[in-house]
Design a protein around this motif. Sequence first.
Motif, PDB file in Angstrom:
ATOM      1  N   TRP A 127       0.816  -1.218   0.000  1.00 56.53           N
ATOM      2  CA  TRP A 127       0.000   0.000   0.000  1.00 56.53           C
ATOM      3  C   TRP A 127       0.853   1.272   0.000  1.00 56.53           C
ATOM      4  O   TRP A 127       0.489   2.277   0.605  1.00 56.53           O
ATOM      5  N   LEU A 128       1.985   1.223  -0.684  1.00 51.83           N
ATOM      6  CA  LEU A 128       2.794   2.416  -0.891  1.00 51.83           C
ATOM      7  C   LEU A 128       2.669   2.854  -2.348  1.00 51.83           C
ATOM      8  O   LEU A 128       2.571   2.020  -3.251  1.00 51.83           O
ATOM      9  N   PHE A 129       2.663   4.158  -2.568  1.00 47.55           N
ATOM     10  CA  PHE A 129       2.421   4.712  -3.903  1.00 47.55           C
ATOM     11  C   PHE A 129       3.583   5.600  -4.321  1.00 47.55           C
ATOM     12  O   PHE A 129       3.963   6.518  -3.588  1.00 47.55           O
ATOM     13  N   LYS A 130       4.144   5.338  -5.503  1.00 50.52           N
ATOM     14  CA  LYS A 130       5.229   6.167  -6.001  1.00 50.52           C
ATOM     15  C   LYS A 130       4.714   7.572  -6.298  1.00 50.52           C
ATOM     16  O   LYS A 130       3.652   7.752  -6.885  1.00 50.52           O
ATOM     17  N   VAL A 131       5.495   8.562  -5.894  1.00 51.35           N
ATOM     18  CA  VAL A 131       5.168   9.957  -6.156  1.00 51.35           C
ATOM     19  C   VAL A 131       5.949  10.412  -7.388  1.00 51.35           C
ATOM     20  O   VAL A 131       7.179  10.278  -7.418  1.00 51.35           O
ATOM     21  N   ALA A 140       1.622  16.232  -2.862  1.00 55.35           N
ATOM     22  CA  ALA A 140       1.405  14.793  -2.775  1.00 55.35           C
ATOM     23  C   ALA A 140       0.796  14.356  -1.445  1.00 55.35           C
ATOM     24  O   ALA A 140      -0.115  13.511  -1.418  1.00 55.35           O
ATOM     25  N   ALA A 141       1.288  14.901  -0.332  1.00 54.29           N
ATOM     26  CA  ALA A 141       0.857  14.405   0.981  1.00 54.29           C
ATOM     27  C   ALA A 141      -0.665  14.479   1.168  1.00 54.29           C
ATOM     28  O   ALA A 141      -1.293  13.476   1.531  1.00 54.29           O
ATOM     29  N   PRO A 142      -1.321  15.618   0.919  1.00 51.29           N
ATOM     30  CA  PRO A 142      -2.773  15.664   1.100  1.00 51.29           C
ATOM     31  C   PRO A 142      -3.548  14.758   0.158  1.00 51.29           C
ATOM     32  O   PRO A 142      -4.706  14.424   0.429  1.00 51.29           O
ATOM     33  N   LEU A 143      -2.935  14.348  -0.952  1.00 53.44           N
ATOM     34  CA  LEU A 143      -3.616  13.454  -1.881  1.00 53.44           C
ATOM     35  C   LEU A 143      -3.730  12.042  -1.320  1.00 53.44           C
ATOM     36  O   LEU A 143      -4.599  11.267  -1.754  1.00 53.44           O
ATOM     37  N   MET A 144      -2.877  11.680  -0.372  1.00 57.12           N
ATOM     38  CA  MET A 144      -2.830  10.310   0.121  1.00 57.12           C
ATOM     39  C   MET A 144      -4.106   9.900   0.852  1.00 57.12           C
ATOM     40  O   MET A 144      -4.454   8.724   0.917  1.00 57.12           O
ATOM     41  N   VAL A 150     -11.965  12.250  -2.420  1.00 56.93           N
ATOM     42  CA  VAL A 150     -12.843  12.948  -3.372  1.00 56.93           C
ATOM     43  C   VAL A 150     -12.747  12.353  -4.774  1.00 56.93           C
ATOM     44  O   VAL A 150     -13.699  12.422  -5.558  1.00 56.93           O
ATOM     45  N   TRP A 151     -11.596  11.777  -5.117  1.00 59.62           N
ATOM     46  CA  TRP A 151     -11.379  11.229  -6.458  1.00 59.62           C
ATOM     47  C   TRP A 151     -12.331  10.073  -6.761  1.00 59.62           C
ATOM     48  O   TRP A 151     -12.937  10.001  -7.832  1.00 59.62           O
ATOM     49  N   VAL A 152     -12.470   9.133  -5.825  1.00 62.67           N
ATOM     50  CA  VAL A 152     -13.261   7.930  -6.078  1.00 62.67           C
ATOM     51  C   VAL A 152     -14.710   8.257  -6.439  1.00 62.67           C
ATOM     52  O   VAL A 152     -15.216   7.778  -7.460  1.00 62.67           O
ATOM     53  N   PRO A 153     -15.442   9.056  -5.670  1.00 65.91           N
ATOM     54  CA  PRO A 153     -16.819   9.353  -6.082  1.00 65.91           C
ATOM     55  C   PRO A 153     -16.900  10.146  -7.379  1.00 65.91           C
ATOM     56  O   PRO A 153     -17.865  10.004  -8.139  1.00 65.91           O
ATOM     57  N   MET A 290      -5.279   8.379  -9.699  1.00 63.57           N
ATOM     58  CA  MET A 290      -5.462   9.735  -9.188  1.00 63.57           C
ATOM     59  C   MET A 290      -4.148  10.486  -9.110  1.00 63.57           C
ATOM     60  O   MET A 290      -4.050  11.657  -9.510  1.00 63.57           O
ATOM     61  N   ILE A 291      -3.115   9.827  -8.614  1.00 59.32           N
ATOM     62  CA  ILE A 291      -1.802  10.468  -8.496  1.00 59.32           C
ATOM     63  C   ILE A 291      -1.281  10.861  -9.877  1.00 59.32           C
ATOM     64  O   ILE A 291      -0.761  11.963 -10.079  1.00 59.32           O
ATOM     65  N   ASP A 292      -1.446   9.971 -10.850  1.00 60.18           N
ATOM     66  CA  ASP A 292      -1.016  10.265 -12.213  1.00 60.18           C
ATOM     67  C   ASP A 292      -1.807  11.435 -12.790  1.00 60.18           C
ATOM     68  O   ASP A 292      -1.234  12.344 -13.404  1.00 60.18           O
ATOM     69  N   PHE A 293      -3.121  11.422 -12.610  1.00 59.73           N
ATOM     70  CA  PHE A 293      -3.989  12.504 -13.107  1.00 59.73           C
ATOM     71  C   PHE A 293      -3.594  13.834 -12.475  1.00 59.73           C
ATOM     72  O   PHE A 293      -3.480  14.863 -13.153  1.00 59.73           O
TER      73      PHE A 293
END
Length: 334
Positions: A127-131, A140-144, A150-153, A290-293
């Motif tokens: 469950w780690l995501f490359k930045v 990046a931090a607030p996106l985690m 908010v992205w999923v809905p 989401m991170i890519d977008f």
Amino acid sequence: MVQATQFRGSASGKAIQTSAELPDIKPDEVLLKVTDSGLCGSDLHFLNLSLVLGHEGVGIVEQIGSACSRLKVGDRVGWGLVNSTCDTCDMCISGRDAYCHNIKMYGTEGFDTQGSICSHAVRKEQWLFKVPDSMPSADAAPLMCGGGTVWVPLVEQCKTYERVGIVGIGGLGHLAIQFAAKMGCDVVVFSSTEDKRDEALKLGANEFYATKGVSDYANLGVAKPIDRLLITSSAKFNLGLFYPVLARNASIIPLSVDSGDLTAPYMPTVVNGNSIVGSCISSRYPQNKMIDFAARHKIHSIVERYPMTLEGVTQALDRLQSGKMRYRGLISWN
């Protein structure tokens, strides 16, 4: 062994600074040197517990376990609430692993050291995501947590041609506005006062309505009905307030963390075919997308910066508790 500086909650409800020796990593784990941590509204629910605070981490990989295959030493990664899932249940194998029946996450029993307001952390590689290199850690931090929330809905419930209403401009709302606008949605923002009108429009909103003192939202003058309504505000209210501005078959999606009950009018919900949709934190697949977008579209987190010291952490928490944080706290070692 690594001696980690940690900032924990306490019985007094105040942050305290402690030191702890981290155990050797397991084959599927990664040792991280923390650089930044976002501060989320839900962190306030953990202040009375003796656990390492924070769950919006960004850091550098310092050591990887023998079974790890995705990451290497020196990678910059982010992490959120979830530490591990089983990868075998129906939720996991269908890509909805945030709903795993065996999820292990921040704040649950046995995971008192899984926070991000600290110097070092041990996490499952799973469950780690490359930045991306192009994305500052402050974005990046607030996106985690906030970004994924908010992205999923938005990607699951909202189509690009729909009118998407966003209630509240705060830690979640300011990200939701940007994502929805970049997706091509017609973004309509509702806030209590006029104070944030200009900022909402700059973030990508097409319309803005102040609701304070308005008892009948039919009088707000909303141009056209709202198809999807994301509630990012922590304030509780009867959902029926918004029914006069909703389209038939509209969806209402509450996103803030709270206790108690949702309240909505029964017959108008049934007659209009409205839906009230729950949405959990992001699963891994949409989180990576989401991170890519966000990197490609330059989604920025509006943050207040604080040093990773006891004084800095205390100031950030006090600011968040007062409701004056604009819009996300960022606690950093640099």
